[in-house]
Design an enzyme around this catalytic site. Structure first.
Site, PDB file in Angstrom:
ATOM      1  N   LYS A  97     -12.248   6.758 -31.601  1.00 30.80           N
ATOM      2  CA  LYS A  97     -11.155   7.294 -30.983  1.00 30.80           C
ATOM      3  C   LYS A  97     -12.014   8.268 -30.232  1.00 30.80           C
ATOM      4  O   LYS A  97     -11.573   8.955 -29.307  1.00 30.80           O
ATOM      5  CB  LYS A  97     -10.107   8.161 -32.150  1.00 30.80           C
ATOM      6  CG  LYS A  97      -9.408   6.816 -33.403  1.00 30.80           C
ATOM      7  CD  LYS A  97      -7.900   8.197 -33.272  1.00 30.80           C
ATOM      8  CE  LYS A  97      -7.078   6.697 -33.330  1.00 30.80           C
ATOM      9  NZ  LYS A  97      -7.588   6.018 -34.698  1.00 30.80           N
ATOM     10  N   GLU A 119      -2.285  14.773 -29.867  1.00 34.57           N
ATOM     11  CA  GLU A 119      -1.155  14.616 -31.751  1.00 34.57           C
ATOM     12  C   GLU A 119      -2.136  13.866 -32.440  1.00 34.57           C
ATOM     13  O   GLU A 119      -3.006  13.378 -32.155  1.00 34.57           O
ATOM     14  CB  GLU A 119      -0.406  13.705 -31.570  1.00 34.57           C
ATOM     15  CG  GLU A 119      -0.234  12.062 -31.468  1.00 34.57           C
ATOM     16  CD  GLU A 119      -1.054  11.438 -30.653  1.00 34.57           C
ATOM     17  OE1 GLU A 119      -1.693  12.300 -29.299  1.00 34.57           O
ATOM     18  OE2 GLU A 119      -2.587  10.222 -29.833  1.00 34.57           O
ATOM     19  N   SER A 386     -12.889  -0.500 -36.907  1.00 31.51           N
ATOM     20  CA  SER A 386     -12.795   0.859 -36.646  1.00 31.51           C
ATOM     21  C   SER A 386     -13.035   1.815 -36.719  1.00 31.51           C
ATOM     22  O   SER A 386     -13.580   3.098 -35.990  1.00 31.51           O
ATOM     23  CB  SER A 386     -11.534   0.298 -36.034  1.00 31.51           C
ATOM     24  OG  SER A 386     -10.713  -0.062 -37.293  1.00 31.51           O
TER      25      SER A 386
HETATM   26  C1  LIG Z   1      -6.310   5.491 -35.206  1.00 27.64           C
HETATM   27  C2  LIG Z   1      -7.329   4.485 -36.053  1.00 27.64           C
HETATM   28  C3  LIG Z   1      -6.883   3.147 -35.708  1.00 27.64           C
HETATM   29  C4  LIG Z   1      -5.210   2.652 -34.827  1.00 27.64           C
HETATM   30  O1  LIG Z   1      -5.739   2.835 -33.836  1.00 27.64           O
HETATM   31  P1  LIG Z   1      -5.192   1.301 -32.802  1.00 27.64           P
HETATM   32  O2  LIG Z   1      -4.853   2.358 -31.520  1.00 27.64           O
HETATM   33  O3  LIG Z   1      -4.304   0.661 -32.770  1.00 27.64           O
HETATM   34  O4  LIG Z   1      -6.630   1.199 -32.757  1.00 27.64           O
HETATM   35  C5  LIG Z   1      -7.369   1.844 -36.537  1.00 27.64           C
HETATM   36  N1  LIG Z   1      -8.805   2.477 -37.043  1.00 27.64           N
HETATM   37  C6  LIG Z   1      -8.803   3.601 -37.058  1.00 27.64           C
HETATM   38  C7  LIG Z   1     -10.646   3.926 -38.220  1.00 27.64           C
HETATM   39  C8  LIG Z   1      -8.579   4.258 -36.747  1.00 27.64           C
HETATM   40  O5  LIG Z   1      -8.637   6.188 -36.783  1.00 27.64           O
END
Ligand SMILES: *Cc1c(COP(=O)(O)O)cnc(C)c1O
Length: 404
Positions: A97, A119, A386
């Site tokens: 993020k 948010e 992610s």
């Molecule tokens: C917020 C988040 C997501 C989901 O958000 P996307 O916009 O779909 O990428 C996925 N993985 C992690 C670790 C997150 O913090």
């Protein structure tokens, strides 16, 4: 390529449409701010000083480039394709993020806006935003559902240490959707000195485009890294999809590579039963939510349905408009993993690779566990990791003590 093949990476059009999706469904009072953001972004992306400052911050503050890691033990355990993990979990604040948060705060500064709002659901985007606001010395206010504040107390504390004000929202389900409504309300009122750092590839134009562009570095790096390492492109990309920012970030650089399959993994929650999941392409429909036209979960009267996922970051009723488009185009497939599959993948990755994934990312790993064994030994998967799982340790402990 024949000229009839649409260039999938040339969208959105100038009105923010990805085919029939996207657009700008907002109150009149926000139009000026959205147009200003669009103008500023168009000028920033051409500006070498903006690009070099962003590159510097991504490198020295955020921690890019992230490794493309060969998951050797997971590969041999599953007995099929070679599995590589794009290590966004190693970034500052623990997830992808911050790629977007750092880009957007530079835009805010260009626009002379020194108050930041955002948010947050699980708190990851709130932490990333509070972090960049602290780094630039800007005032920061984060809207968060009261229920989420309770579930994610650690991230609430982090945001407060970073100097942000965290405002609990008690309306409705008291989760992410209500937090976004509240942030939009704040923005309407304070638009002159306030920038809203939206956290996923969602919302009104130009947000889905801007958020994608700040995350495309994930795929740009991965493409270069795999070519260097394997001297070929991967066969299959896999990423989890909440709003869709980490997924589009990985996929974008490969859209024109026809031999590369892509799968987005939604939250199957307790199974595909109304109210118990957040898989918009399983029983969802076309509608408008929070500024954009896309696939979402609603009943026959258009009321947004309740959603559920073990992973707060995937627990949202709408999917980013570009994903709706890529699905129609047949370019990306979308599957889902249930809570149970994600939890099991969480443990498998922890024990075989020594990497505790975020529960969101565990949904992508669950898909890897399903498809890798069906592939040949010389084929290649890249999965987007992610985020890291520190934030989820407490929740997994609670879930599993309930079970035993
Ligand atoms: C917020 C988040 C997501 C989901 O958000 P996307 O916009 O779909 O990428 C996925 N993985 C992690 C670790 C997150 O913090």
């Amino acid at each position: 390529m024949p000229t009839t093949t649409p260039d999938l990476s040339s969208l959105p059009d100038k009105h923010g449409h990805f085919g029939p999706y996207g657009g700008r469904f907002v109150p009149e009072t926000l139009m000026t701010a959205l147009l200003e953001l669009e103008r500023e972004y168009a000028s920033a992306r051409q500006d070498p000083s903006f690009r070099s400052e962003l590159a510097y911050l991504l490198h020295d503050f955020v921690g890019r480039p992230t490794p493309l890691y060969f998951a050797e033990r997971l590969t041999s355990k599953l007995g099929g394709a070679k599995i590589y993990l794009k290590r966004e979990d190693l970034l500052h604040t623990g997830a992808h993020k911050i790629n977007n948060a750092i880009g957007q705060i530079l835009l805010a500064r260009r626009m002379g806006k020194r108050r930041i709002i955002a948010e947050t659901g699980a708190g990851q985007h709130g932490v990333a935003t509070a972090t960049v606001a602290a780094r630039f010395g800007f005032e920061c206010c984060i809207y968060m559902g009261a229920v989420d504040m309770e579930r994610q107390a650690l991230n609430v504390a982090r945001m407060r240490f970073l100097g942000a004000k965290v405002v609990g929202v008690t309306a409705g389900q008291a989760t992410l959707k209500e937090a976004i409504n509240e942030a939009m309300r704040d923005w309407v009122t304070n638009v002159r000195d306030t920038h809203y750092i939206l956290g996923s590839a969602l919302g009104a134009h130009p947000y889905p485009m801007i958020v994608r562009d700040f995350h495309r570095v994930i795929g740009d790096e991965a493409r270069q890294q795999i070519l260097q390492r394997e001297e070929r492109l991967p066969d299959h990309l896999i990423a989890c999809v909440g709003g869709g920012s980490n997924a589009i970030g990985l996929f974008y650089a490969f859209l024109k590579d026809e031999g590369v399959r892509m799968t987005g993994v939604e939250a199957g929650g307790g199974g595909i039963i109304r109210g118990q999941h957040a898989a918009r392409f399983q029983g969802g429909k076309l509608g408008v939510l929070q500024g954009t036209k896309t696939w979402l979960l609603a009943d026959n009267d258009g009321q947004i349905e309740l959603t559920h996922s073990v992973s707060a970051g995937l627990d949202y009723a709408a999917i980013g408009p570009e994903h709706s488009f890529l699905r129609d185009a047949g370019r990306v497939d979308y599957s889902y993993a249930t809570d149970e599959e994600a939890l099991s993948a969480f443990h498998v990755l922890s024990c075989t690779e020594g990497i505790i994934p975020a529960l969101e990312s565990a949904h992508a790993i669950a898909e890897v566990i399903k498809v890798a064994p069906t592939m040949e030994l010389d084929q290649i998967i890249i999965a987007n990791l992610s985020g890291r799982g520190d934030k989820d340790v407490h929740q997994v402990m609670e879930l599993e003590s309930l079970k035993s």
